[in-house]
Design a protein around this motif. Structure first.
Motif, PDB file in Angstrom:
ATOM      1  N   GLU A  32      25.318  -8.479 -25.341  1.00 18.90           N
ATOM      2  CA  GLU A  32      25.388  -7.250 -25.150  1.00 18.90           C
ATOM      3  C   GLU A  32      24.545  -6.574 -24.108  1.00 18.90           C
ATOM      4  OE1 GLU A  32      26.881  -5.149 -27.466  1.00 18.90           O
ATOM      5  OE2 GLU A  32      27.671  -6.998 -28.180  1.00 18.90           O
ATOM      6  N   ARG A  33      23.794  -7.300 -23.194  1.00 19.02           N
ATOM      7  CA  ARG A  33      23.111  -7.045 -22.155  1.00 19.02           C
ATOM      8  C   ARG A  33      23.974  -6.910 -21.045  1.00 19.02           C
ATOM      9  NH1 ARG A  33      19.247 -10.630 -22.137  1.00 19.02           N
ATOM     10  NH2 ARG A  33      17.730  -9.301 -23.208  1.00 19.02           N
ATOM     11  N   VAL A  34      23.823  -5.834 -20.157  1.00 22.10           N
ATOM     12  CA  VAL A  34      24.648  -5.109 -18.968  1.00 22.10           C
ATOM     13  C   VAL A  34      23.476  -5.186 -17.784  1.00 22.10           C
ATOM     14  CG1 VAL A  34      25.961  -3.373 -18.078  1.00 22.10           C
ATOM     15  CG2 VAL A  34      26.298  -3.977 -20.469  1.00 22.10           C
ATOM     16  N   LEU A  35      24.049  -6.269 -16.574  1.00 21.98           N
ATOM     17  CA  LEU A  35      22.881  -6.229 -15.595  1.00 21.98           C
ATOM     18  C   LEU A  35      23.964  -5.683 -14.528  1.00 21.98           C
ATOM     19  CD1 LEU A  35      22.036  -9.744 -16.610  1.00 21.98           C
ATOM     20  CD2 LEU A  35      20.449  -8.042 -16.587  1.00 21.98           C
ATOM     21  N   THR A  36      23.125  -5.037 -13.699  1.00 19.90           N
ATOM     22  CA  THR A  36      23.497  -4.863 -12.322  1.00 19.90           C
ATOM     23  C   THR A  36      22.804  -4.922 -11.083  1.00 19.90           C
ATOM     24  OG1 THR A  36      22.399  -2.418 -12.402  1.00 19.90           O
ATOM     25  CG2 THR A  36      24.826  -2.736 -13.357  1.00 19.90           C
ATOM     26  N   GLN A  37      23.277  -4.825 -10.026  1.00 17.16           N
ATOM     27  CA  GLN A  37      22.619  -5.035  -8.925  1.00 17.16           C
ATOM     28  C   GLN A  37      22.575  -6.700  -8.420  1.00 17.16           C
ATOM     29  OE1 GLN A  37      21.769  -3.373  -6.058  1.00 17.16           O
ATOM     30  NE2 GLN A  37      22.218  -1.453  -6.826  1.00 17.16           N
ATOM     31  N   SER A  38      23.123  -7.143  -7.500  1.00 12.96           N
ATOM     32  CA  SER A  38      23.483  -8.481  -7.349  1.00 12.96           C
ATOM     33  C   SER A  38      22.057  -9.577  -7.111  1.00 12.96           C
ATOM     34  CB  SER A  38      24.135  -9.178  -6.156  1.00 12.96           C
ATOM     35  OG  SER A  38      23.611  -8.569  -4.826  1.00 12.96           O
ATOM     36  N   MET A  39      21.239  -8.923  -6.660  1.00 14.00           N
ATOM     37  CA  MET A  39      19.845  -9.476  -6.518  1.00 14.00           C
ATOM     38  C   MET A  39      19.180  -9.885  -8.060  1.00 14.00           C
ATOM     39  SD  MET A  39      20.030 -10.469  -3.493  1.00 14.00           S
ATOM     40  CE  MET A  39      18.385 -10.975  -3.006  1.00 14.00           C
TER      41      MET A  39
ATOM     42  N   GLN B 194      17.469 -24.125 -14.044  1.00 13.32           N
ATOM     43  CA  GLN B 194      17.944 -25.535 -13.557  1.00 13.32           C
ATOM     44  C   GLN B 194      19.442 -25.182 -13.079  1.00 13.32           C
ATOM     45  OE1 GLN B 194      15.765 -27.480 -12.009  1.00 13.32           O
ATOM     46  NE2 GLN B 194      13.919 -26.245 -12.648  1.00 13.32           N
ATOM     47  N   PRO B 195      19.697 -25.598 -12.024  1.00 10.45           N
ATOM     48  CA  PRO B 195      18.946 -25.762 -10.757  1.00 10.45           C
ATOM     49  C   PRO B 195      18.441 -24.497 -10.245  1.00 10.45           C
ATOM     50  CG  PRO B 195      21.286 -25.947 -10.184  1.00 10.45           C
ATOM     51  CD  PRO B 195      21.327 -25.939 -11.586  1.00 10.45           C
ATOM     52  N   ALA B 196      17.245 -24.418  -9.841  1.00 16.52           N
ATOM     53  CA  ALA B 196      16.530 -23.260  -9.296  1.00 16.52           C
ATOM     54  C   ALA B 196      17.137 -22.566  -7.964  1.00 16.52           C
ATOM     55  CB  ALA B 196      15.053 -23.564  -9.148  1.00 16.52           C
ATOM     56  N   LEU B 197      17.148 -21.417  -8.102  1.00 14.94           N
ATOM     57  CA  LEU B 197      17.657 -20.506  -6.871  1.00 14.94           C
ATOM     58  C   LEU B 197      16.441 -20.217  -5.853  1.00 14.94           C
ATOM     59  CD1 LEU B 197      20.235 -18.172  -8.405  1.00 14.94           C
ATOM     60  CD2 LEU B 197      20.671 -20.388  -7.175  1.00 14.94           C
ATOM     61  N   LEU B 198      15.262 -20.398  -6.605  1.00 11.08           N
ATOM     62  CA  LEU B 198      13.766 -19.879  -5.867  1.00 11.08           C
ATOM     63  C   LEU B 198      13.063 -21.191  -6.030  1.00 11.08           C
ATOM     64  CD1 LEU B 198      13.476 -16.456  -7.302  1.00 11.08           C
ATOM     65  CD2 LEU B 198      13.573 -17.062  -4.742  1.00 11.08           C
ATOM     66  N   PRO B 199      12.326 -21.353  -4.919  1.00 13.55           N
ATOM     67  CA  PRO B 199      11.256 -22.579  -4.727  1.00 13.55           C
ATOM     68  C   PRO B 199      10.241 -22.327  -5.941  1.00 13.55           C
ATOM     69  CG  PRO B 199      11.614 -21.517  -2.894  1.00 13.55           C
ATOM     70  CD  PRO B 199      12.353 -20.721  -3.743  1.00 13.55           C
TER      71      PRO B 199
ATOM     72  N   ALA C 156       8.507 -16.039  -1.611  1.00  7.04           N
ATOM     73  CA  ALA C 156       8.303 -14.990  -0.843  1.00  7.04           C
ATOM     74  C   ALA C 156       9.324 -15.151   0.472  1.00  7.04           C
ATOM     75  CB  ALA C 156       7.041 -14.856  -0.518  1.00  7.04           C
ATOM     76  N   ARG C 157       9.323 -16.406   0.959  1.00  6.90           N
ATOM     77  CA  ARG C 157      10.110 -16.670   2.062  1.00  6.90           C
ATOM     78  C   ARG C 157      11.563 -16.591   2.022  1.00  6.90           C
ATOM     79  NH1 ARG C 157      12.995 -21.147   4.615  1.00  6.90           N
ATOM     80  NH2 ARG C 157      13.204 -20.644   6.897  1.00  6.90           N
ATOM     81  N   VAL C 158      12.039 -16.908   0.757  1.00  4.48           N
ATOM     82  CA  VAL C 158      13.455 -16.979   0.478  1.00  4.48           C
ATOM     83  C   VAL C 158      13.813 -15.733   0.141  1.00  4.48           C
ATOM     84  CG1 VAL C 158      15.108 -17.799  -1.305  1.00  4.48           C
ATOM     85  CG2 VAL C 158      13.618 -19.307  -0.491  1.00  4.48           C
ATOM     86  N   ARG C 159      13.053 -14.838  -0.530  1.00  5.35           N
ATOM     87  CA  ARG C 159      13.349 -13.558  -1.032  1.00  5.35           C
ATOM     88  C   ARG C 159      13.456 -12.702   0.454  1.00  5.35           C
ATOM     89  NH1 ARG C 159       9.390 -14.076  -5.816  1.00  5.35           N
ATOM     90  NH2 ARG C 159      10.784 -13.805  -7.570  1.00  5.35           N
TER      91      ARG C 159
ATOM     92  N   LEU D 241      18.815 -18.850  -3.359  1.00  7.09           N
ATOM     93  CA  LEU D 241      19.008 -17.518  -3.177  1.00  7.09           C
ATOM     94  C   LEU D 241      19.303 -16.917  -1.916  1.00  7.09           C
ATOM     95  CD1 LEU D 241      18.854 -14.773  -4.841  1.00  7.09           C
ATOM     96  CD2 LEU D 241      16.580 -14.546  -4.196  1.00  7.09           C
ATOM     97  N   ALA D 242      18.858 -17.475  -0.768  1.00  7.85           N
ATOM     98  CA  ALA D 242      19.025 -17.090   0.488  1.00  7.85           C
ATOM     99  C   ALA D 242      20.530 -17.516   1.026  1.00  7.85           C
ATOM    100  CB  ALA D 242      17.941 -17.529   1.626  1.00  7.85           C
ATOM    101  N   ASP D 243      20.970 -18.805   0.650  1.00 14.16           N
ATOM    102  CA  ASP D 243      22.131 -19.112   0.854  1.00 14.16           C
ATOM    103  C   ASP D 243      23.244 -18.320   0.010  1.00 14.16           C
ATOM    104  OD1 ASP D 243      21.319 -21.825   2.484  1.00 14.16           O
ATOM    105  OD2 ASP D 243      20.252 -21.943   0.629  1.00 14.16           O
ATOM    106  N   CYS D 244      23.067 -17.858  -1.093  1.00 19.23           N
ATOM    107  CA  CYS D 244      24.086 -17.120  -1.728  1.00 19.23           C
ATOM    108  C   CYS D 244      24.196 -15.761  -1.013  1.00 19.23           C
ATOM    109  CB  CYS D 244      23.538 -16.783  -3.236  1.00 19.23           C
ATOM    110  SG  CYS D 244      23.353 -18.160  -4.404  1.00 19.23           S
ATOM    111  N   CYS D 245      23.312 -15.372  -0.478  1.00 19.44           N
ATOM    112  CA  CYS D 245      23.242 -14.073   0.261  1.00 19.44           C
ATOM    113  C   CYS D 245      24.137 -14.368   1.886  1.00 19.44           C
ATOM    114  CB  CYS D 245      22.193 -13.406   0.529  1.00 19.44           C
ATOM    115  SG  CYS D 245      21.367 -12.610  -0.814  1.00 19.44           S
ATOM    116  N   LEU D 246      23.710 -15.291   2.371  1.00 20.24           N
ATOM    117  CA  LEU D 246      24.118 -15.545   3.983  1.00 20.24           C
ATOM    118  C   LEU D 246      25.623 -15.837   3.820  1.00 20.24           C
ATOM    119  CD1 LEU D 246      23.658 -16.514   6.806  1.00 20.24           C
ATOM    120  CD2 LEU D 246      23.040 -18.560   6.083  1.00 20.24           C
TER     121      LEU D 246
END
Length: 218
Positions: free
Chosen positions: A65-72, A84-89, A96-99, A168-173
């Protein structure tokens, strides 16, 4: 495998592409519901979809039932619910660097060459196509140049944007580099970005998320 996830997506949307990568990296099963951003005047503007996502953008993720928007926000939600597997260190500095790397793409490069920006230039100001393309290429060069410098200058850069595992950074790049190729940007000045892209696209999670591999690709 997790069931019950529904991703409203457009095959060529960078933001939806990011989320597809994240879902695949976490091996989460999901139902893909295409929302064509051009056909029928833009299916994202249809009343039913606008009720689901008042911004009339993709992606939208439904988790029960949860609706989520905004890719980040969606990607960080997935990382918290399915750690797991983690997208953030694990460390605060690494996160902070990855974000920062991810947001350079999601907040600084991508919004300036988004479809609705290009449509506004065309519809409201009658900006010719060559000028629109140069606008897009200028901001891509500026943003990708900064990313290249940051990655080259950091010991935290590994096979991927941060260390030996994609995140996370690779998902965006990767979606942004896909866009750069669409606009015929010369990527020779960005060898680190291209090296990371090659490593990512060799992984099934990234390959399955490619725009051309989506059921709504045309």
């Amino acid at each position: 495998m997790e069931a019950g996830l529904k991703l409203y997506s457009y095959w060529r949307s960078s933001a939806a592409y990011r989320v597809r990568i994240g879902l695949n990296l976490k091996a989460l099963a999901y139902e893909l519901i295409p929302v064509h951003l051009v056909r029928d005047g833009g299916q994202q503007h249809a009343p039913d979809y606008a009720a689901l996502n008042p911004q009339e953008l993709v992606p939208t993720l439904r988790d029960g039932e949860r609706v989520l928007t905004q890719s980040m926000a969606i990607l960080e939600y997935l990382d918290e619910v399915h750690p797991q597997p983690a997208l953030l260190p694990a460390d605060a500095g690494g996160r902070a660097r990855v974000r920062a790397l991810a947001q350079q793409v999601a907040c600084d490069i991508h919004p300036l060459n988004n479809l609705r920006v290009m449509q506004f230039f065309d519809r409201e100001w009658n900006v010719p196509q060559p000028e629109r393309d140069e606008w897009t290429l200028h901001w891509m060069r500026t943003g990708l140049g900064a990313l290249e410098t940051m990655l080259v200058g950091s010991f935290d850069t590994g096979r991927f944007c941060h260390g030996a595992e994609p995140g996370l950074a690779d998902c965006c790049l990767i979606p942004q580099l896909y866009n750069a190729r669409r606009f015929h940007l010369d990527l020779a000045p960005y060898p680190t970005l291209c090296r990371i892209e090659e490593a990512c696209l060799a992984l099934p999670a990234f390959d399955a998320a490619r725009p051309e591999n989506q059921p709504d690709a045309i």
